[in-house]
Motif scaffolding. Sequence first.
Motif, PDB file in Angstrom:
ATOM      1  N   UNK A   1       9.101  15.188  11.811  1.00 30.58           N
ATOM      2  CA  UNK A   1      10.475  15.616  12.088  1.00 30.58           C
ATOM      3  C   UNK A   1      11.491  14.686  11.435  1.00 30.58           C
ATOM      4  N   UNK A   2      11.130  13.400  11.275  1.00 39.71           N
ATOM      5  CA  UNK A   2      12.040  12.459  10.613  1.00 39.71           C
ATOM      6  C   UNK A   2      12.231  12.777   9.136  1.00 39.71           C
ATOM      7  N   UNK A   3      11.319  13.535   8.554  1.00 36.43           N
ATOM      8  CA  UNK A   3      11.423  13.877   7.138  1.00 36.43           C
ATOM      9  C   UNK A   3      12.306  15.098   6.889  1.00 36.43           C
ATOM     10  N   UNK A   4      12.753  15.775   7.939  1.00 36.65           N
ATOM     11  CA  UNK A   4      13.637  16.932   7.796  1.00 36.65           C
ATOM     12  C   UNK A   4      15.067  16.437   7.616  1.00 36.65           C
ATOM     13  N   UNK A   5      15.399  16.001   6.429  1.00 35.90           N
ATOM     14  CA  UNK A   5      16.727  15.456   6.170  1.00 35.90           C
ATOM     15  C   UNK A   5      17.797  16.542   6.186  1.00 35.90           C
ATOM     16  N   UNK A   6      17.460  17.718   5.671  1.00 34.43           N
ATOM     17  CA  UNK A   6      18.444  18.809   5.660  1.00 34.43           C
ATOM     18  C   UNK A   6      18.789  19.247   7.074  1.00 34.43           C
ATOM     19  N   UNK A   7      17.819  19.219   7.958  1.00 30.50           N
ATOM     20  CA  UNK A   7      18.080  19.571   9.356  1.00 30.50           C
ATOM     21  C   UNK A   7      19.026  18.553   9.982  1.00 30.50           C
ATOM     22  N   UNK A   8      18.807  17.263   9.707  1.00 29.14           N
ATOM     23  CA  UNK A   8      19.712  16.238  10.225  1.00 29.14           C
ATOM     24  C   UNK A   8      21.110  16.401   9.641  1.00 29.14           C
ATOM     25  N   UNK A   9      21.162  16.739   8.333  1.00 26.55           N
ATOM     26  CA  UNK A   9      22.453  16.920   7.678  1.00 26.55           C
ATOM     27  C   UNK A   9      23.205  18.107   8.263  1.00 26.55           C
TER      28      UNK A   9
ATOM     29  N   UNK B   1       0.830  -1.215   0.000  1.00 29.26           N
ATOM     30  CA  UNK B   1       0.000   0.000   0.000  1.00 29.26           C
ATOM     31  C   UNK B   1       0.858   1.257   0.000  1.00 29.26           C
ATOM     32  N   UNK B   2       0.236   2.373  -0.257  1.00 28.36           N
ATOM     33  CA  UNK B   2       0.954   3.647  -0.277  1.00 28.36           C
ATOM     34  C   UNK B   2       1.564   3.930   1.091  1.00 28.36           C
ATOM     35  N   UNK B   3       2.840   4.305   1.061  1.00 31.34           N
ATOM     36  CA  UNK B   3       3.584   4.487   2.306  1.00 31.34           C
ATOM     37  C   UNK B   3       4.588   5.617   2.136  1.00 31.34           C
ATOM     38  N   UNK B   4       4.755   6.409   3.194  1.00 28.77           N
ATOM     39  CA  UNK B   4       5.796   7.429   3.278  1.00 28.77           C
ATOM     40  C   UNK B   4       6.573   7.167   4.555  1.00 28.77           C
ATOM     41  N   UNK B   5       7.819   6.725   4.408  1.00 29.99           N
ATOM     42  CA  UNK B   5       8.633   6.352   5.555  1.00 29.99           C
ATOM     43  C   UNK B   5       9.807   7.307   5.687  1.00 29.99           C
ATOM     44  N   UNK B   6      10.019   7.806   6.881  1.00 33.47           N
ATOM     45  CA  UNK B   6      11.161   8.650   7.165  1.00 33.47           C
ATOM     46  C   UNK B   6      12.273   7.860   7.828  1.00 33.47           C
ATOM     47  N   UNK B   7      13.429   7.831   7.199  1.00 32.37           N
ATOM     48  CA  UNK B   7      14.582   7.137   7.746  1.00 32.37           C
ATOM     49  C   UNK B   7      15.662   8.149   8.127  1.00 32.37           C
ATOM     50  N   UNK B   8      16.802   7.636   8.581  1.00 30.54           N
ATOM     51  CA  UNK B   8      17.842   8.522   9.101  1.00 30.54           C
ATOM     52  C   UNK B   8      18.365   9.468   8.037  1.00 30.54           C
TER      53      UNK B   8
END
Length: 401
Positions: free
Chosen positions: A232-240, A68-75
């Motif tokens: 918050x897990x989708x903020x990759x630039x913030x983690x970077x 099914x449709x999924x949006x997953x936030x990883x590291x």
Amino acid sequence: MARDGSVVPADPQAMALVKKKTQSSRSWILFDASGQGSLLDVDKYAIMHRVQIHARDLRILDPLLSYPSTILGREKAIVLNLEHIKAIITAEEVLLRDPTDDNVVPVVEELQRRLPQVGSGHQQEGDGKEYNVGQHDMEGAEEDGTLSNAESPFEFRALEVALEAICSFLAARTTELEMAAYPALDELTSKISSRNLDRVRKLKSAMTRLTARVQKVRDELEQLLDDDDDMADLYLSRKLASASPVSGSRGGGGAWFAASPTIGSKISRASRASLATVHLDENDVEELEMLLEAYFMQIDGTLNKLTTLREYIDDTEDYINIQLDNHRNQLIQLELFLSSGTVCLSFFSLVTAIFGMNIPYTWNENHGYMFKWVVIISGTISAVTFLLIIAYARKKGLVGS
């Protein structure tokens, strides 16, 4: 095996060719921060090493499997599975699967158009020429805050393209279904036939499947909006930005990709505009929340259209059932009339049969025309009995007046 019974060794090249044909498509297209795309044909291990995700996450993007449709936030990545859009988004690049698919081609074109930033090293003026933007100009734009207000992080721009594409795709499928369903329902209302019933049945099945797909996308967006940690897990630039971007090299991952010059150079230029939009407060998810809410409203509107169509189908079914009940009642009335007439005729036939037999009656010898009175009286009694039965049925509401 040869004709003489000996075993012939298999050709390794032929076996490799057959195996290659039986394998699923592994084609990907890579987009960098400037919107430049390059076609790739790599295995899943190379993808996992590049974006640093697990095999179970990559399995979601397998076109041979139904997920099914999924949006997953990883590291360090966002795993995106929205119908035909299967992508992996990082802070600096987008990997899109099956770019030659007819439904994916518009997404590829939109990514090429919308991924480049104004401050990503070049910009276009009205005459169509490209002008380089120096690092000094970018830093000045960052200081006065204009760049942070005008541009979003790279991963959000890519996510927005995917969400807009899937919402538009589902809305178009809904419009096509509406254009086919409403005339079919109106035709079924005017004329109930096997052809019209089968046509509406197929349209209802298609609507049920489409509703499930739209509902899944809506539920996924709603689940993200309800959980700030998932957003918050989708903020990759913030983690970077918080993990020393220059030192975050991929350790040899560029050996199998035709990547851009250096990671440090890419971050210092293309990702600078994305990092400029990152707030210091890690709990601030307002920008992503506004983005998701916009497409949540759009997909919710599509679901409302399908709900309205379902209600129209249900109303049509109720109307058809009422018509069928009316026809059934008319048949019951006709059956009641026929049954009453049959009873009366049976009584009339019984009496006339008894008195019409060749039995010597003393009163028949004195009155030669007595039999006609038997017929008249029995017929009158039968007719009166029929009228009484009909009157009683009308009084009880069994037949219409």
